[in-house]
Design a protein around this motif. Structure first.
Motif, mmCIF file in Angstrom:
data_model
loop_
_atom_site.group_PDB
_atom_site.id
_atom_site.type_symbol
_atom_site.label_atom_id
_atom_site.label_comp_id
_atom_site.label_asym_id
_atom_site.label_seq_id
_atom_site.Cartn_x
_atom_site.Cartn_y
_atom_site.Cartn_z
ATOM 1 N N SER A 99 -131.175 45.950 -39.658
ATOM 2 C CA SER A 99 -132.597 46.242 -39.856
ATOM 3 C C SER A 99 -132.821 47.735 -40.013
ATOM 4 O O SER A 99 -132.019 48.549 -39.549
ATOM 5 C CB SER A 99 -133.410 45.726 -38.666
ATOM 6 O OG SER A 99 -133.123 46.492 -37.511
ATOM 7 N N THR A 100 -133.947 48.069 -40.664
ATOM 8 C CA THR A 100 -134.369 49.462 -40.812
ATOM 9 C C THR A 100 -135.799 49.599 -40.320
ATOM 10 O O THR A 100 -136.655 48.778 -40.643
ATOM 11 C CB THR A 100 -134.310 49.922 -42.285
ATOM 12 O OG1 THR A 100 -135.281 49.203 -43.054
ATOM 13 C CG2 THR A 100 -132.929 49.725 -42.877
ATOM 14 N N THR A 101 -136.062 50.625 -39.532
ATOM 15 C CA THR A 101 -137.414 50.921 -39.084
ATOM 16 C C THR A 101 -137.509 52.407 -38.782
ATOM 17 O O THR A 101 -136.499 53.051 -38.513
ATOM 18 C CB THR A 101 -137.812 50.052 -37.861
ATOM 19 O OG1 THR A 101 -139.222 50.151 -37.656
ATOM 20 C CG2 THR A 101 -137.050 50.406 -36.616
ATOM 21 N N GLY A 102 -138.702 52.964 -38.847
ATOM 22 C CA GLY A 102 -138.858 54.377 -38.555
ATOM 23 C C GLY A 102 -140.044 54.988 -39.266
ATOM 24 O O GLY A 102 -140.934 54.285 -39.740
ATOM 25 N N VAL A 103 -140.026 56.315 -39.342
ATOM 26 C CA VAL A 103 -141.117 57.084 -39.945
ATOM 27 C C VAL A 103 -140.561 57.868 -41.128
ATOM 28 O O VAL A 103 -139.743 58.767 -40.947
ATOM 29 C CB VAL A 103 -141.749 58.053 -38.917
ATOM 30 C CG1 VAL A 103 -142.865 58.867 -39.561
ATOM 31 C CG2 VAL A 103 -142.273 57.285 -37.714
ATOM 32 N N GLY A 104 -141.023 57.514 -42.318
ATOM 33 C CA GLY A 104 -140.558 58.196 -43.518
ATOM 34 C C GLY A 104 -141.228 59.536 -43.748
ATOM 35 O O GLY A 104 -140.664 60.413 -44.374
ATOM 36 N N GLY A 115 -138.818 61.288 -40.456
ATOM 37 C CA GLY A 115 -137.360 61.246 -40.509
ATOM 38 C C GLY A 115 -136.726 60.569 -39.312
ATOM 39 O O GLY A 115 -135.503 60.404 -39.263
ATOM 40 N N THR A 116 -137.542 60.155 -38.331
ATOM 41 C CA THR A 116 -137.016 59.400 -37.190
ATOM 42 C C THR A 116 -136.757 57.975 -37.664
ATOM 43 O O THR A 116 -137.678 57.272 -38.075
ATOM 44 C CB THR A 116 -138.016 59.389 -36.020
ATOM 45 O OG1 THR A 116 -138.312 60.730 -35.644
ATOM 46 C CG2 THR A 116 -137.442 58.632 -34.826
ATOM 47 N N VAL A 117 -135.507 57.571 -37.627
ATOM 48 C CA VAL A 117 -135.106 56.277 -38.173
ATOM 49 C C VAL A 117 -134.210 55.561 -37.174
ATOM 50 O O VAL A 117 -133.357 56.183 -36.533
ATOM 51 C CB VAL A 117 -134.347 56.463 -39.512
ATOM 52 C CG1 VAL A 117 -133.736 55.155 -40.000
ATOM 53 C CG2 VAL A 117 -135.267 57.063 -40.566
ATOM 54 N N TYR A 118 -134.409 54.254 -37.072
ATOM 55 C CA TYR A 118 -133.530 53.399 -36.281
ATOM 56 C C TYR A 118 -132.970 52.310 -37.178
ATOM 57 O O TYR A 118 -133.715 51.684 -37.938
ATOM 58 C CB TYR A 118 -134.283 52.739 -35.123
ATOM 59 C CG TYR A 118 -134.665 53.697 -34.037
ATOM 60 C CD1 TYR A 118 -133.816 53.923 -32.959
ATOM 61 C CD2 TYR A 118 -135.870 54.376 -34.078
ATOM 62 C CE1 TYR A 118 -134.160 54.821 -31.957
ATOM 63 C CE2 TYR A 118 -136.222 55.265 -33.081
ATOM 64 C CZ TYR A 118 -135.364 55.476 -32.022
ATOM 65 O OH TYR A 118 -135.709 56.361 -31.033
ATOM 66 N N PRO A 138 -140.373 62.017 -48.020
ATOM 67 C CA PRO A 138 -140.219 60.586 -47.764
ATOM 68 C C PRO A 138 -139.154 59.907 -48.634
ATOM 69 O O PRO A 138 -138.399 59.066 -48.137
ATOM 70 C CB PRO A 138 -141.620 60.026 -48.040
ATOM 71 C CG PRO A 138 -142.533 61.155 -47.674
ATOM 72 C CD PRO A 138 -141.796 62.384 -48.145
ATOM 73 N N GLU A 139 -139.077 60.267 -49.895
ATOM 74 C CA GLU A 139 -138.068 59.660 -50.767
ATOM 75 C C GLU A 139 -136.661 59.969 -50.270
ATOM 76 O O GLU A 139 -135.790 59.094 -50.237
ATOM 77 C CB GLU A 139 -138.232 60.155 -52.208
ATOM 78 C CG GLU A 139 -137.236 59.509 -53.155
ATOM 79 C CD GLU A 139 -137.422 59.948 -54.605
ATOM 80 O OE1 GLU A 139 -136.556 59.585 -55.424
ATOM 81 O OE2 GLU A 139 -138.406 60.647 -54.925
ATOM 82 N N ARG A 140 -136.443 61.188 -49.859
ATOM 83 C CA ARG A 140 -135.120 61.584 -49.350
ATOM 84 C C ARG A 140 -134.809 60.862 -48.034
ATOM 85 O O ARG A 140 -133.666 60.458 -47.809
ATOM 86 C CB ARG A 140 -135.067 63.109 -49.165
ATOM 87 C CG ARG A 140 -133.731 63.614 -48.700
ATOM 88 C CD ARG A 140 -132.645 63.450 -49.768
ATOM 89 N NE ARG A 140 -131.369 63.848 -49.184
ATOM 90 C CZ ARG A 140 -130.280 63.097 -49.186
ATOM 91 N NH1 ARG A 140 -130.270 61.930 -49.776
ATOM 92 N NH2 ARG A 140 -129.177 63.521 -48.612
ATOM 93 N N VAL A 141 -135.796 60.697 -47.171
ATOM 94 C CA VAL A 141 -135.581 59.963 -45.915
ATOM 95 C C VAL A 141 -135.164 58.524 -46.224
ATOM 96 O O VAL A 141 -134.232 57.995 -45.609
ATOM 97 C CB VAL A 141 -136.841 60.010 -45.021
ATOM 98 C CG1 VAL A 141 -136.720 59.040 -43.850
ATOM 99 C CG2 VAL A 141 -137.080 61.425 -44.514
#
Length: 164
Positions: A99-104, A115-118, A138-141
């Motif tokens: 799974s992917t979740t976080g703040v882009g 950039g905080t991603v789990y 955001p695109e790079r994240v």
């Protein structure tokens, strides 16, 4: 072709080869990446034989009702990532779920920096997560998140025994 597209295609093909050879089925739950990960790995050869599919669950209500996220769980957290992976793993009956979740970004959200991603995972051996702090717009994240998720999938699939 963008720089890195050929390298990504090679990595996805290597993942496809190992998953096919070992009979491992993969499933995905995507929030942050909104289907970008599924689009990337679905390009592997014979994807219909090893890629079961994915669920894009952006709204919290969908995460709760479809993937079993416990109400009140922070959507940018290790617990969320693990629950999403476990939920999609059970839903799609796969050997490996990620799974992917976080703040882009570009702005902080609910106290979490851009950039905080789990990434979460679930296999028969258990569940886990990884936390990342990515840089850029955001695109790079999102690009970095997809890249890290493919790394994780390669690691998990390579470390698994042949499915029975």
């Amino acid at each position: 072709m963008r720089k890195g597209d050929a390298a990504m295609a090679d990595r996805v093909q290597a993942l496809a080869d190992v998953a096919k050879e070992r009979g491992i089925r993969i499933g995905l739950a995507e929030s942050l990446t909104c289907g970008l990960l599924a689009s990337s790995i679905g390009k592997g050869s014979d994807a219909e034989n090893w890629f079961a599919g994915g669920v894009v669950a952006y709204q919290t209500e969908v995460k709760e009702s479809v993937l079993g996220l416990t109400p009140g769980t922070d959507p940018c957290s290790a617990a969320c990532a693990e629950q999403l992976a476990a939920g999609v793993g059970a839903l799609l009956e796969v050997d490996v779920a990620v799974s992917t979740t976080g703040v882009g970004g570009p702005d902080p959200q609910d106290g979490h920096e851009p950039g905080t991603v789990y990434l979460g995972w679930s296999t028969a051996a258990g569940e886990g997560h990884r936390r990342y702090a990515f840089d850029g717009d955001p695109e790079r994240v999102l690009e970095q998140t997809v890249d890290a998720a493919i790394d994780l999938l390669e690691e998990l699939v390579t470390g698994m025994p042949r499915a029975t």
